[in-house]
Design a protein around this motif. Structure first.
Motif, PDB file in Angstrom:
ATOM      1  N   ASP A 157       0.847  -1.182   0.000  1.00 41.54           N
ATOM      2  CA  ASP A 157       0.000   0.000   0.000  1.00 41.54           C
ATOM      3  C   ASP A 157       0.890   1.242   0.000  1.00 41.54           C
ATOM      4  O   ASP A 157       1.763   1.393   0.854  1.00 41.54           O
ATOM      5  CB  ASP A 157      -0.906  -0.021   1.229  1.00 41.54           C
ATOM      6  CG  ASP A 157      -1.977   1.059   1.180  1.00 41.54           C
ATOM      7  OD1 ASP A 157      -1.594   2.249   1.134  1.00 41.54           O
ATOM      8  OD2 ASP A 157      -3.165   0.714   1.194  1.00 41.54           O
ATOM      9  N   ASP A 159       0.322   4.277   0.824  1.00 43.55           N
ATOM     10  CA  ASP A 159       0.236   5.066   2.051  1.00 43.55           C
ATOM     11  C   ASP A 159       1.232   4.563   3.086  1.00 43.55           C
ATOM     12  O   ASP A 159       1.891   5.341   3.781  1.00 43.55           O
ATOM     13  CB  ASP A 159      -1.172   5.001   2.634  1.00 43.55           C
ATOM     14  CG  ASP A 159      -2.188   5.768   1.798  1.00 43.55           C
ATOM     15  OD1 ASP A 159      -1.778   6.658   1.046  1.00 43.55           O
ATOM     16  OD2 ASP A 159      -3.385   5.460   1.905  1.00 43.55           O
ATOM     17  N   ASN A 167      -0.903   8.580  -4.098  1.00 44.35           N
ATOM     18  CA  ASN A 167      -2.296   8.135  -4.052  1.00 44.35           C
ATOM     19  C   ASN A 167      -3.250   9.320  -4.184  1.00 44.35           C
ATOM     20  O   ASN A 167      -4.208   9.288  -4.957  1.00 44.35           O
ATOM     21  CB  ASN A 167      -2.575   7.418  -2.727  1.00 44.35           C
ATOM     22  CG  ASN A 167      -2.416   5.916  -2.835  1.00 44.35           C
ATOM     23  OD1 ASN A 167      -2.444   5.349  -3.908  1.00 44.35           O
ATOM     24  ND2 ASN A 167      -2.240   5.272  -1.692  1.00 44.35           N
ATOM     25  N   TRP A 195     -13.230   8.006  -1.678  1.00 47.49           N
ATOM     26  CA  TRP A 195     -12.322   7.097  -0.982  1.00 47.49           C
ATOM     27  C   TRP A 195     -11.412   6.435  -1.994  1.00 47.49           C
ATOM     28  O   TRP A 195     -11.810   6.170  -3.130  1.00 47.49           O
ATOM     29  CB  TRP A 195     -13.118   6.030  -0.223  1.00 47.49           C
ATOM     30  CG  TRP A 195     -12.289   4.995   0.478  1.00 47.49           C
ATOM     31  CD1 TRP A 195     -11.802   5.063   1.755  1.00 47.49           C
ATOM     32  CD2 TRP A 195     -11.836   3.733  -0.042  1.00 47.49           C
ATOM     33  NE1 TRP A 195     -11.082   3.918   2.054  1.00 47.49           N
ATOM     34  CE2 TRP A 195     -11.091   3.086   0.967  1.00 47.49           C
ATOM     35  CE3 TRP A 195     -11.992   3.083  -1.271  1.00 47.49           C
ATOM     36  CZ2 TRP A 195     -10.504   1.831   0.791  1.00 47.49           C
ATOM     37  CZ3 TRP A 195     -11.410   1.838  -1.454  1.00 47.49           C
ATOM     38  CH2 TRP A 195     -10.676   1.218  -0.428  1.00 47.49           C
ATOM     39  N   ARG A 196     -10.148   6.192  -1.596  1.00 52.85           N
ATOM     40  CA  ARG A 196      -9.225   5.498  -2.494  1.00 52.85           C
ATOM     41  C   ARG A 196      -8.270   4.623  -1.710  1.00 52.85           C
ATOM     42  O   ARG A 196      -7.954   4.884  -0.544  1.00 52.85           O
ATOM     43  CB  ARG A 196      -8.454   6.494  -3.368  1.00 52.85           C
ATOM     44  CG  ARG A 196      -7.130   7.012  -2.813  1.00 52.85           C
ATOM     45  CD  ARG A 196      -7.230   7.914  -1.631  1.00 52.85           C
ATOM     46  NE  ARG A 196      -5.961   8.455  -1.180  1.00 52.85           N
ATOM     47  CZ  ARG A 196      -5.102   7.844  -0.356  1.00 52.85           C
ATOM     48  NH1 ARG A 196      -5.326   6.646   0.092  1.00 52.85           N
ATOM     49  NH2 ARG A 196      -3.994   8.457   0.017  1.00 52.85           N
ATOM     50  N   GLN A 197      -7.833   3.556  -2.357  1.00 50.54           N
ATOM     51  CA  GLN A 197      -6.729   2.739  -1.852  1.00 50.54           C
ATOM     52  C   GLN A 197      -5.812   2.451  -3.026  1.00 50.54           C
ATOM     53  O   GLN A 197      -6.240   1.911  -4.051  1.00 50.54           O
ATOM     54  CB  GLN A 197      -7.222   1.416  -1.257  1.00 50.54           C
ATOM     55  CG  GLN A 197      -6.067   0.557  -0.730  1.00 50.54           C
ATOM     56  CD  GLN A 197      -6.513  -0.808  -0.235  1.00 50.54           C
ATOM     57  OE1 GLN A 197      -7.616  -1.262  -0.542  1.00 50.54           O
ATOM     58  NE2 GLN A 197      -5.659  -1.488   0.508  1.00 50.54           N
ATOM     59  N   GLN A 290      -5.233   1.521  -8.270  1.00 48.93           N
ATOM     60  CA  GLN A 290      -5.996   2.323  -7.334  1.00 48.93           C
ATOM     61  C   GLN A 290      -7.476   1.937  -7.412  1.00 48.93           C
ATOM     62  O   GLN A 290      -8.091   1.993  -8.470  1.00 48.93           O
ATOM     63  CB  GLN A 290      -5.851   3.825  -7.600  1.00 48.93           C
ATOM     64  CG  GLN A 290      -6.495   4.668  -6.492  1.00 48.93           C
ATOM     65  CD  GLN A 290      -6.111   6.132  -6.543  1.00 48.93           C
ATOM     66  OE1 GLN A 290      -6.868   6.954  -7.063  1.00 48.93           O
ATOM     67  NE2 GLN A 290      -4.952   6.491  -5.990  1.00 48.93           N
ATOM     68  N   THR A 292     -11.216   2.876  -6.079  1.00 49.78           N
ATOM     69  CA  THR A 292     -11.898   4.053  -5.568  1.00 49.78           C
ATOM     70  C   THR A 292     -13.369   3.737  -5.341  1.00 49.78           C
ATOM     71  O   THR A 292     -13.960   2.931  -6.056  1.00 49.78           O
ATOM     72  CB  THR A 292     -11.768   5.240  -6.544  1.00 49.78           C
ATOM     73  OG1 THR A 292     -12.418   4.920  -7.785  1.00 49.78           O
ATOM     74  CG2 THR A 292     -10.300   5.561  -6.820  1.00 49.78           C
TER      75      THR A 292
END
Length: 298
Positions: A157, A159, A167, A195-197, A290, A292
């Motif tokens: 990830d 982050d 990101n 929202w995102r990852q 990504q 979302t």
């Protein structure tokens, strides 16, 4: 409700709460482990310290992160041209934080993007030099964590790897404004992404602990909209196959098409699109993914 029923529900909820707390404890520890590894990695490889820092200016983003064709489409938009005329210009931090939602002009998007197949679009996004640096940085981090207990999924990830700014940049500058035009009435149901990852997926013809896969079976994503950017390395195979959308009749298992990844080029599609990564026959393949979502309209 009978008293026995309420007691049974209370017990079930308490058991679930214990599971959630145990999972939270595990994730918090993993993140701490990764933070420690990152600190050690940057201490041993100080040449990467500047790379993980967020750019401060749009000029820096254009020159070091984006493909020139992406920069041309984005910064010709009225949103940025109007900002340049104002005394109070929109800063990088304004956009990354979401305080200033970006709007991109449809005409420039049409010049920039190609429809590869039904509802699946590709466009040049990241510079090849930046992609090479990113996958080298991620590879170095993965090697540093090869024997670590923190290696399970969460380590990739962005982050957690000190690259949360990337990101945010991709989400706020690219995915969110593009999705508002491509998917607003379908995947977003009139809402907006919030929202995102973002993470790096890795595949190898010779799988290792940190690169455990040589392919990815047909699946859909836990997302409204997915962005997939090829980072390299040298590899053969690893193409994307697409079928129809989950919940819609588009020919069942009929293959819609095949997409061959190009370094720096992004593919954007609905998370409901059934897709797979074909086997890597040689080398290693890295991709920035990504996911979302629009929780506000859920």
């Amino acid at each position: 409700w009978q008293e026995d029923d309420m007691d049974a529900l209370e017990t079930a909820l308490e058991q679930r709460l214990e599971q959630v707390r145990a999972q939270k404890t595990k994730v918090v520890q993993q993140r701490k482990d990764i933070k420690d590894v990152l600190h050690q990695f940057l201490s041993e490889h100080p040449e990467w310290k500047d790379f993980v820092q967020a750019p401060k200016t749009w000029k820096e983003i254009q020159s070091t992160v984006l493909d020139p064709r992406a920069a041309k489409a984005i910064f010709r938009s009225n949103f940025f041209r109007q900002s340049n005329k104002d005394e109070d210009r929109v800063s990088v931090d304004d956009v990354l934080s979401g305080r200033s939602p970006v709007e991109l002009d449809t005409a420039f998007l049409q010049e920039w993007m190609d429809e590869e197949m039904y509802d699946i679009y590709s466009f040049p996004l990241l510079s090849e030099e930046f992609c090479q640096k990113l996958h080298q940085f991620v590879s170095g981090m993965m090697e540093a964590m090869e024997g670590s207990s923190a290696i399970r999924g969460i380590h990739k990830d962005l982050d957690n790897m000190g690259m949360g700014w990337l990101n945010d940049l991709i989400f706020q500058l690219i995915v969110r404004p593009i999705s508002s035009q491509l998917f607003k009435e379908t995947e977003l149901e009139g809402g907006d992404l919030d929202w995102r990852q973002g993470f790096v997926a890795s595949y190898s013809a010779s799988p290792t602990h940190s690169k455990p896969r040589e392919r990815l079976v047909p699946h859909t994503d836990d997302a409204e909209v997915t962005l997939n950017v090829c980072l390299g390395d040298q590899f053969e195979g690893g193409n994307l196959h697409f079928w129809g959308l989950r919940g819609e009749d588009l020919g069942g298992n009929k293959l819609l098409g095949e997409y061959e990844p190009e370094i720096g080029r992004a593919v954007i599609h609905s998370g409901r699109h059934l897709h797979e990564v074909t086997p890597i026959t040689s080398g290693n393949r890295f991709a920035l993914i990504q996911w979302t979502r629009s929780w506000s309209s859920a």
